[in-house]
Motif scaffolding. Structure first.
Motif, PDB file in Angstrom:
ATOM      1  N   ALA A   4     -40.315  -7.643 -11.369  1.00  0.00           N
ATOM      2  CA  ALA A   4     -40.874  -7.544 -10.023  1.00  0.00           C
ATOM      3  C   ALA A   4     -39.879  -8.014  -8.979  1.00  0.00           C
ATOM      4  O   ALA A   4     -39.117  -8.955  -9.205  1.00  0.00           O
ATOM      5  CB  ALA A   4     -42.150  -8.380  -9.922  1.00  0.00           C
ATOM      6  N   ALA A   5     -39.923  -7.343  -7.840  1.00  0.00           N
ATOM      7  CA  ALA A   5     -39.181  -7.776  -6.656  1.00  0.00           C
ATOM      8  C   ALA A   5     -40.197  -8.219  -5.615  1.00  0.00           C
ATOM      9  O   ALA A   5     -41.159  -7.500  -5.340  1.00  0.00           O
ATOM     10  CB  ALA A   5     -38.336  -6.630  -6.113  1.00  0.00           C
ATOM     11  N   VAL A   6     -39.980  -9.384  -5.073  1.00  0.00           N
ATOM     12  CA  VAL A   6     -40.867  -9.925  -4.052  1.00  0.00           C
ATOM     13  C   VAL A   6     -40.245  -9.660  -2.689  1.00  0.00           C
ATOM     14  O   VAL A   6     -39.052  -9.910  -2.484  1.00  0.00           O
ATOM     15  CB  VAL A   6     -41.041 -11.445  -4.303  1.00  0.00           C
ATOM     16  N   GLN A   7     -41.038  -9.128  -1.773  1.00  0.00           N
ATOM     17  CA  GLN A   7     -40.553  -8.933  -0.406  1.00  0.00           C
ATOM     18  C   GLN A   7     -41.148 -10.023   0.484  1.00  0.00           C
ATOM     19  O   GLN A   7     -42.344 -10.281   0.422  1.00  0.00           O
ATOM     20  CB  GLN A   7     -40.957  -7.546   0.088  1.00  0.00           C
ATOM     21  N   ARG A 230     -32.962   7.060 -10.151  1.00  0.00           N
ATOM     22  CA  ARG A 230     -34.287   7.362  -9.587  1.00  0.00           C
ATOM     23  C   ARG A 230     -34.941   6.081  -9.069  1.00  0.00           C
ATOM     24  O   ARG A 230     -34.928   5.058  -9.771  1.00  0.00           O
ATOM     25  CB  ARG A 230     -35.214   7.959 -10.652  1.00  0.00           C
ATOM     26  N   VAL A 231     -35.546   6.160  -7.899  1.00  0.00           N
ATOM     27  CA  VAL A 231     -36.319   5.024  -7.384  1.00  0.00           C
ATOM     28  C   VAL A 231     -37.649   5.027  -8.132  1.00  0.00           C
ATOM     29  O   VAL A 231     -38.434   5.953  -7.997  1.00  0.00           O
ATOM     30  CB  VAL A 231     -36.558   5.153  -5.863  1.00  0.00           C
ATOM     31  N   VAL A 232     -37.878   4.000  -8.962  1.00  0.00           N
ATOM     32  CA  VAL A 232     -39.092   3.993  -9.783  1.00  0.00           C
ATOM     33  C   VAL A 232     -40.197   3.130  -9.169  1.00  0.00           C
ATOM     34  O   VAL A 232     -41.361   3.242  -9.565  1.00  0.00           O
ATOM     35  CB  VAL A 232     -38.820   3.554 -11.241  1.00  0.00           C
ATOM     36  N   ALA A 233     -39.857   2.271  -8.230  1.00  0.00           N
ATOM     37  CA  ALA A 233     -40.870   1.497  -7.514  1.00  0.00           C
ATOM     38  C   ALA A 233     -40.283   1.127  -6.165  1.00  0.00           C
ATOM     39  O   ALA A 233     -39.089   0.842  -6.059  1.00  0.00           O
ATOM     40  CB  ALA A 233     -41.230   0.233  -8.289  1.00  0.00           C
ATOM     41  N   GLU A 234     -41.135   1.157  -5.146  1.00  0.00           N
ATOM     42  CA  GLU A 234     -40.606   0.952  -3.805  1.00  0.00           C
ATOM     43  C   GLU A 234     -41.682   0.421  -2.885  1.00  0.00           C
ATOM     44  O   GLU A 234     -42.852   0.796  -2.991  1.00  0.00           O
ATOM     45  CB  GLU A 234     -40.108   2.307  -3.269  1.00  0.00           C
ATOM     46  N   LEU A 244     -43.352  -3.628  -8.642  1.00  0.00           N
ATOM     47  CA  LEU A 244     -43.304  -3.839 -10.089  1.00  0.00           C
ATOM     48  C   LEU A 244     -42.800  -2.590 -10.790  1.00  0.00           C
ATOM     49  O   LEU A 244     -43.062  -1.472 -10.342  1.00  0.00           O
ATOM     50  CB  LEU A 244     -44.716  -4.099 -10.623  1.00  0.00           C
ATOM     51  N   ALA A 245     -42.084  -2.779 -11.896  1.00  0.00           N
ATOM     52  CA  ALA A 245     -41.716  -1.632 -12.734  1.00  0.00           C
ATOM     53  C   ALA A 245     -41.513  -2.109 -14.163  1.00  0.00           C
ATOM     54  O   ALA A 245     -41.169  -3.273 -14.402  1.00  0.00           O
ATOM     55  CB  ALA A 245     -40.447  -0.972 -12.216  1.00  0.00           C
ATOM     56  N   ASP A 246     -41.746  -1.209 -15.100  1.00  0.00           N
ATOM     57  CA  ASP A 246     -41.450  -1.475 -16.506  1.00  0.00           C
ATOM     58  C   ASP A 246     -40.083  -0.885 -16.796  1.00  0.00           C
ATOM     59  O   ASP A 246     -39.857   0.302 -16.543  1.00  0.00           O
ATOM     60  CB  ASP A 246     -42.507  -0.836 -17.407  1.00  0.00           C
ATOM     61  N   ILE A 247     -39.194  -1.696 -17.312  1.00  0.00           N
ATOM     62  CA  ILE A 247     -37.851  -1.208 -17.580  1.00  0.00           C
ATOM     63  C   ILE A 247     -37.595  -1.205 -19.085  1.00  0.00           C
ATOM     64  O   ILE A 247     -38.199  -1.979 -19.827  1.00  0.00           O
ATOM     65  CB  ILE A 247     -36.777  -2.006 -16.808  1.00  0.00           C
ATOM     66  N   ASP A 248     -36.691  -0.310 -19.504  1.00  0.00           N
ATOM     67  CA  ASP A 248     -36.529  -0.011 -20.922  1.00  0.00           C
ATOM     68  C   ASP A 248     -35.032   0.153 -21.213  1.00  0.00           C
ATOM     69  O   ASP A 248     -34.352   0.958 -20.574  1.00  0.00           O
ATOM     70  CB  ASP A 248     -37.285   1.310 -21.184  1.00  0.00           C
ATOM     71  N   LEU A 249     -34.551  -0.605 -22.168  1.00  0.00           N
ATOM     72  CA  LEU A 249     -33.130  -0.558 -22.515  1.00  0.00           C
ATOM     73  C   LEU A 249     -32.693   0.832 -22.954  1.00  0.00           C
ATOM     74  O   LEU A 249     -31.541   1.229 -22.746  1.00  0.00           O
ATOM     75  CB  LEU A 249     -32.863  -1.574 -23.641  1.00  0.00           C
TER      76      LEU A 249
END
Ligand code: KGT
Length: 286
Positions: A4-7, A230-234, A244-249
């Motif tokens: 997650a990135a908090v703004q 690709r912007v997956v969450a904004e 929030l986003a789910d990231i995958d190696l």
């Protein structure tokens, strides 16, 4: 792994910012985030050097850092304080990013290398180097199963830093920021996406946004970008909140398999323009 990135819209005093940050980070954690990034200067967004001197404390015994450490431990997450101003011995400050582990320990810290000394047409001059001392080392840190590459704000314009981070194994690049509105409109998303594409890495950008108590305005638009760019969450605005986003190696491996730009990079020399072209053309015409 959910990240997650908090703004935020940080004000000039630490405690209200810590309160706001605590609410937003707790929300992100409750939504399942295992790693949470806050923006540049989350704890104190100073108006001027006087305000900075009043609020910024040394790294050792720093109360702001202690409260973030407690928060990371309470939630049991990796908490990444995008940056805070740290008072140095010589009267200057470090713009320092700090990663806390799920037990509250400091796992890594990074001092902003590229300071924002810029002249924005029709606006104002920014001279970050008047108050801050630049860092001189890139930092990566394991964030199982990823490797985090640390950077701050204006650093995003210097692609070479991210190549170094990727070369050292980083596949998740953190870009906490406090971008200006005009440069954000013109450059923010394209810079972030370029760093993701060039390195085949996730980019997470947590931004300050809106009209701050300090009088400055920032662009917002926190986002998470995948290794294909690709912007997956904004966050589509400058208001406080969480993305929030789910990231995958496997996405990192796939992007780097398709375009092995890191592996294909080559050393090269430099030739200044020569008269060869003109000579060849003359021969052809003769
Ligand atoms: O000084 C503080 O209190 C907080 N720090 C910042 O706001 C920093 C330095 S002035 N901002 C940036 O680096 C913006 C870069 C930017 O906007 C661009 O690259 O276009």
């Amino acid at each position: 792994m959910r990240i997650a990135a908090v703004q935020m819209r940080s004000g000039t005093r630490a405690q209200p910012n810590i309160d706001a940050l605590t609410g937003l980070v707790t929300h992100a954690s409750e939504a399942g985030a295992r790693y949470v990034l806050t923006p540049e200067v989350s704890l104190v967004f100073a108006k001027d050097s006087t305000g900075l001197a009043r609020e910024a404390k040394p790294f050792e015994g720093n109360e702001g850092i202690a409260s973030l450490s407690r928060l990371a431990a309470k939630l049991g997450i990796h908490l990444h304080l995008g940056s805070l101003a740290v008072a140095l011995e010589d009267g200057k400050f470090a713009n320092r990013s700090v990663l806390f582990g799920p037990d509250g320990q400091i796992l890594a810290h990074y001092d902003k290398i590229h300071l924002f000394d810029a002249m924005l047409t029709g606006l104002k001059a920014y001279r970050e180097s008047d108050s801050y001392r630049a860092g001189d080392a890139a930092v990566t840190v394991p964030l199982d199963p990823f490797t985090l590459g640390m950077s701050i704000c204006y650093d995003v314009r210097f692609g070479a830093l991210y190549n170094v981070l990727a070369g050292a194994g980083a596949n998740l690049m953190a870009v906490p920021a406090a971008f200006t509105v005009p440069t954000g409109q013109a450059h923010w998303e394209v810079l972030l996406r370029a760093r993701a594409i060039e390195t085949g890495a996730y980019v997470i950008a947590a931004a300050q946004g809106g009209q701050h108590e300090s009088g400055r305005a920032t662009y917002g638009h926190s986002m998470i970008i995948d290794p294909w760019g690709r912007v997956v969450a904004e966050r589509a605005d400058d208001r406080e909140g969480v993305v929030l986003a789910d990231i995958d190696l496997a996405e990192v491996d796939e992007a780097r398999r398709r375009i092995p730009a890191l592996a294909n990079a080559r050393p090269f020399g430099l030739k200044r323009g020569s008269a060869d072209g003109a000579r060849i053309l003359r021969k052809g015409l003769a």
